[in-house]
Write a protein that holds these residues in place. Structure first.
Motif, PDB file in Angstrom:
ATOM      1  N   HIS A 100       4.670  18.614 -39.406  1.00 25.71           N
ATOM      2  CA  HIS A 100       6.040  19.041 -39.110  1.00 25.71           C
ATOM      3  C   HIS A 100       7.068  18.439 -40.068  1.00 25.71           C
ATOM      4  CE1 HIS A 100       4.639  20.955 -35.458  1.00 25.71           C
ATOM      5  NE2 HIS A 100       3.975  19.851 -35.163  1.00 25.71           N
ATOM      6  N   ASN A 119      10.692  17.877 -28.794  1.00 27.74           N
ATOM      7  CA  ASN A 119      11.048  18.241 -30.170  1.00 27.74           C
ATOM      8  C   ASN A 119      12.428  17.669 -30.466  1.00 27.74           C
ATOM      9  OD1 ASN A 119      13.276  20.360 -29.878  1.00 27.74           O
ATOM     10  ND2 ASN A 119      11.632  21.243 -28.606  1.00 27.74           N
ATOM     11  N   THR A 129      11.075  13.832 -36.796  1.00 29.88           N
ATOM     12  CA  THR A 129       9.949  14.590 -36.233  1.00 29.88           C
ATOM     13  C   THR A 129       8.939  13.592 -35.674  1.00 29.88           C
ATOM     14  OG1 THR A 129       8.876  14.668 -38.419  1.00 29.88           O
ATOM     15  CG2 THR A 129      10.162  16.606 -37.751  1.00 29.88           C
TER      16      THR A 129
END
Length: 745
Positions: A242, A89, A110
């Motif tokens: 995301h 992440n 992302t």
């Protein structure tokens, strides 16, 4: 890219994670993770690079280095990307500060499949406070709440102070996924939404899934057009799950417009890994808060999630402790009782200041054990409970069943919905005939919806009925009947606990009964063997007594008449004793014999018995009638013994009637074949009915007839070994009918 058409058949499947567009307050570039070649790009990038977005597809991101990423070298960008991929992440990286055309921007990275998404959004915010510096004080205020409702109200108030939206609501999802506003802080000029319910379709399941993954979501301005994303990867839309700029479903945009909302912001509330609810913030003019402010708000949401999870668990624990206290007392009572009879178990559950009704928050309970119904508190009638138990037996797939809308499931329950709109049942035995049922009364509720919850539809250009978000949000009230308070996890947990205790007690009783049966069987077999041995051993000395008596009668000429009479009585007594021993041996053999079930030709068997009996009687007075003789299954020798005994008795005890009428007939009914043997003889005194099948029991009016009192006991034993039934009807002086029912295999 193709547009996804939303209609009534697919609204729950609208792919909102791949809208093909981004909100216009920022722009997006996606690159292939290893080569950094541009694979997707939003059209509104042209506002920043003064060139058509399409022209940059396939080029390397380094070609845009000076324009988009001043101060960030290709090597540094690669390091950021590799760090994020390695960490799985980019939370530790985001946001990265940079300038575009002299204005400050945030770069947010992302990952999407094999692509890295670079999103650019302004750092400018409509907030006039330092959100990050406000968090500590706000969190402290939130946590001062004494209970869950107070915490939620504090949270709505503090979040409104931080982000300064016109309305801040805390919206909780119910079990059926529709939502309810449980806390609200708003500007004074706005009408309240507190307590209003919103149907599950307002936030469909795919949107709820995204709220679990992305803990904040901003819609800056509903009146601006989203910017399309272009790509040469035709047919492969970019997954924006995301993304912070992901465009909004047109249905939801229209929904907000119909409410008069120009901008919205939400914070997800997660409890035990599930979406508990949302902090839903509305503004009636366009409003944008930047990434850092949203992250600070997300932190508040995470702290609030932990607090509400803790407080909810605390309240649940308090309830569980109270219910467990009752359950523990009943458990102790079940364990302390040495007797394990069904009545003792029922007493442990139903007697005393604390009983089984106290282990839930229901209004009453019913216990069905050993076919006996016991009720506690407010329950339906006994007949209605038996009806419920029958339905449960047919429909329970598991050992426990519960519903808060029982009349909607079982329509006859509408007649007693005031008492039993909710039921919770647990089965105690495998065949479900033993169970405990708890009841909750009807709670007639008025639900206030924010407008009619039914989504209207209107025809589109292609004639398909298109979803149209409701225009009116005026309160629409619905009265809900045939519904009780829901059964809580704590109630179900306590019921499962007490069920195990009761089953243990029942099994303990069953084990004791099994041991007792084994002992009885052993004693029975020993007695059987003893009877056989004694009877067999008695025959030798008895034969000697008879032989010596007959020898004296035959050889001793000096005996007077008195002596001869005595010796004749000895011989007769020996014969009678010998017959009695023979009958006892027959009785013992029946107990030890194993049965082989074969089809028996009853016409031949009864015909042979009748011939034998009539030849022995040789009476012109006898009228023996044989009717239908359906075949049965059993041991031929034993069945011959049964019918010989019964027909012989019928002939013997009707021999003094004129005429003597005996009838034998059989009939087939459903799963059994029933034979009857009737006579018009002396009959049986009602005072002897209970002793007819006992050994050596003879009636007073039968003592003039020859017999031992063993024959019917043998018949009874044979019938039971065949898993059949025998009974009789009789009236003194009018005759008797014996019935035997055999199962049809």
């Amino acid at each position: 890219m193709t547009n996804y058409q939303v209609d009534l058949t697919n609204c729950d499947r609208e792919p909102i994670h791949i809208p093909g567009k981004v909100q216009s307050h920022g722009f997006l570039v996606a690159v292939e993770a290893t080569t950094l070649n541009i694979t997707y790009i939003s059209q509104n990038i042209a506002d920043f690079i003064k060139d058509n977005a399409q022209n940059w597809l396939g080029k390397n991101i380094n070609d845009l280095q000076k324009i988009l990423l001043p101060g960030l070298s290709a090597q540094q960008l690669n390091q950021l990307i590799n760090l994020g991929i390695g960490s799985k992440n980019f939370e530790s990286i985001n946001p990265y500060n940079l300038e575009l055309n002299g204005d400050p921007y945030f770069l947010i990275l992302t990952q999407s499949d094999g692509n890295i998404i670079l999103e650019f959004e302004p750092t400018d915010s409509d907030l006039d406070v330092d959100v990050q510096r406000s968090i500590g004080r706000s969190v402290s205020e939130i946590l001062t709440g004494k209970n869950l409702n107070a915490i939620l109200t504090n949270a709505a108030r503090e979040i409104k102070k931080i982000i300064q939206y016109d309305r801040v609501m805390i919206y909780r999802f119910n079990e059926d996924e529709h939502g309810e506003v449980v806390a609200e802080v708003k500007n004074d000029d706005l009408e309240p939404f507190m307590g209003l319910h919103y149907p599950a379709s307002d936030i469909p399941k795919q949107a709820r899934q995204l709220y679990k993954l992305n803990l904040t979501r901003i819609i800056a301005d509903v009146n601006t057009d989203a910017s399309p994303i272009v790509t040469f990867e035709q047919g492969q839309p970019l997954d924006l799950t995301h993304s912070v700029l992901r465009a909004v479903s047109p249905i939801h945009i229209q929904y907000l417009k119909n409410m008069g909302v120009a901008s919205s912001f939400s914070i997800s509330l997660i409890a035990h890994g599930e979406l508990w609810g949302l902090v839903a913030c509305h503004n009636y003019t366009p409003r944008f808060i930047n990434f850092k402010a949203r992250e600070a708000a997300k932190l508040v949401g995470q702290i609030l999630s932990s607090a509400l999870e803790y407080r909810q668990d605390e309240e649940d624990t308090e309830q569980l402790v109270a219910l467990n206290s009752a359950a523990n007392e009943i458990s102790a009572r079940l364990k302390s009782d040495k007797s394990t009879s069904g009545s003792t178990i029922v007493a442990a559950l139903t007697k005393g200041d604390v009983n089984v009704a106290d282990i839930t928050n229901g209004s009453g309970a019913a216990v069905i054990i050993d076919g006996v119904l016991s009720v506690l508190g407010h329950t339906p009638t006994g007949e209605q409970i038996i009806e419920i138990a029958g339905w449960l037996k047919a429909n329970m797939a598991d050992s426990i069943y519960y519903t808060h809308r029982f009349p909607e499931v079982f329509s006859p329950a509408k007649a007693y919905s005031a008492t039993a709109s909710g039921i919770l049942a647990c089965a105690l035995s495998k065949d479900l005939s033993e169970m405990i049922i708890w009841f909750k009364p009807e709670t007639i509720t008025t639900i206030s919806w924010a407008g009619n919850p039914e989504k209207p539809a209107e025809p589109g250009e292609n004639g398909i009925m298109q979803l149209s978000p409701r225009n009116s949000f005026e309160t629409w009230e619905q009265i809900v009947k045939n519904t009780s308070a829901r059964w809580t996890n704590e109630e179900v947990s306590t019921v499962l606990k007490i069920r195990e205790e009761v089953i243990y007690a029942i099994n303990r009783r069953a084990n004791e009964i099994r041991l007792l049966n084994e002992r009885l069987q052993l004693a029975y077999e020993e007695l059987d063997t003893f009877s056989y041995t004694i009877s067999h051993d008695l025959r030798t000395p008895l034969s000697s007594v008879k032989s010596y008596s007959e020898f004296l009668l035959a050889t001793n000429k000096s005996l007077d008449d008195k002596a001869k009479e005595i010796l004749n009585k000895i011989v007769a007594g020996a014969d009678k004793m010998n017959m009695l021993i023979k009958e006892i041996l027959n009785y013992s053999r029946v107990g030890r014999a194993e049965i082989e079930f074969n089809k028996i030709d009853m016409t031949a068997l009864i015909g042979e018995v009748a011939k034998e009996v009539t030849n022995a009687v040789k009476s012109d007075n006898l009228q023996l009638t044989i009717g239908d003789t359906p075949n049965i299954y059993g041991d031929q020798t034993m069945i011959m013994q049964v019918f010989t005994n019964l027909i012989n008795n019928a002939v013997k005890y009707s021999s003094r009637s004129n005429p003597s009428i005996v009838e034998v007939k059989g009939r087939v009914e459903d799963q059994e074949t029933i034979y009857s043997i009737s006579d018009n003889g002396v009959g049986i005194d009602v005072n002897y009915f209970s002793r007819v099948f006992e050994l050596f029991k003879r009636m007073d009016n039968a003592k003039d007839y020859e017999g031992t009192g063993v024959g019917l006991a043998i018949v009874k034993r044979i019938v039971e070994k065949h898993h059949a039934r025998i009974w009789f009807e009789s009236k003194l002086g009018s005759g008797t009918v014996f019935y035997i029912s055999f199962r049809n295999y």
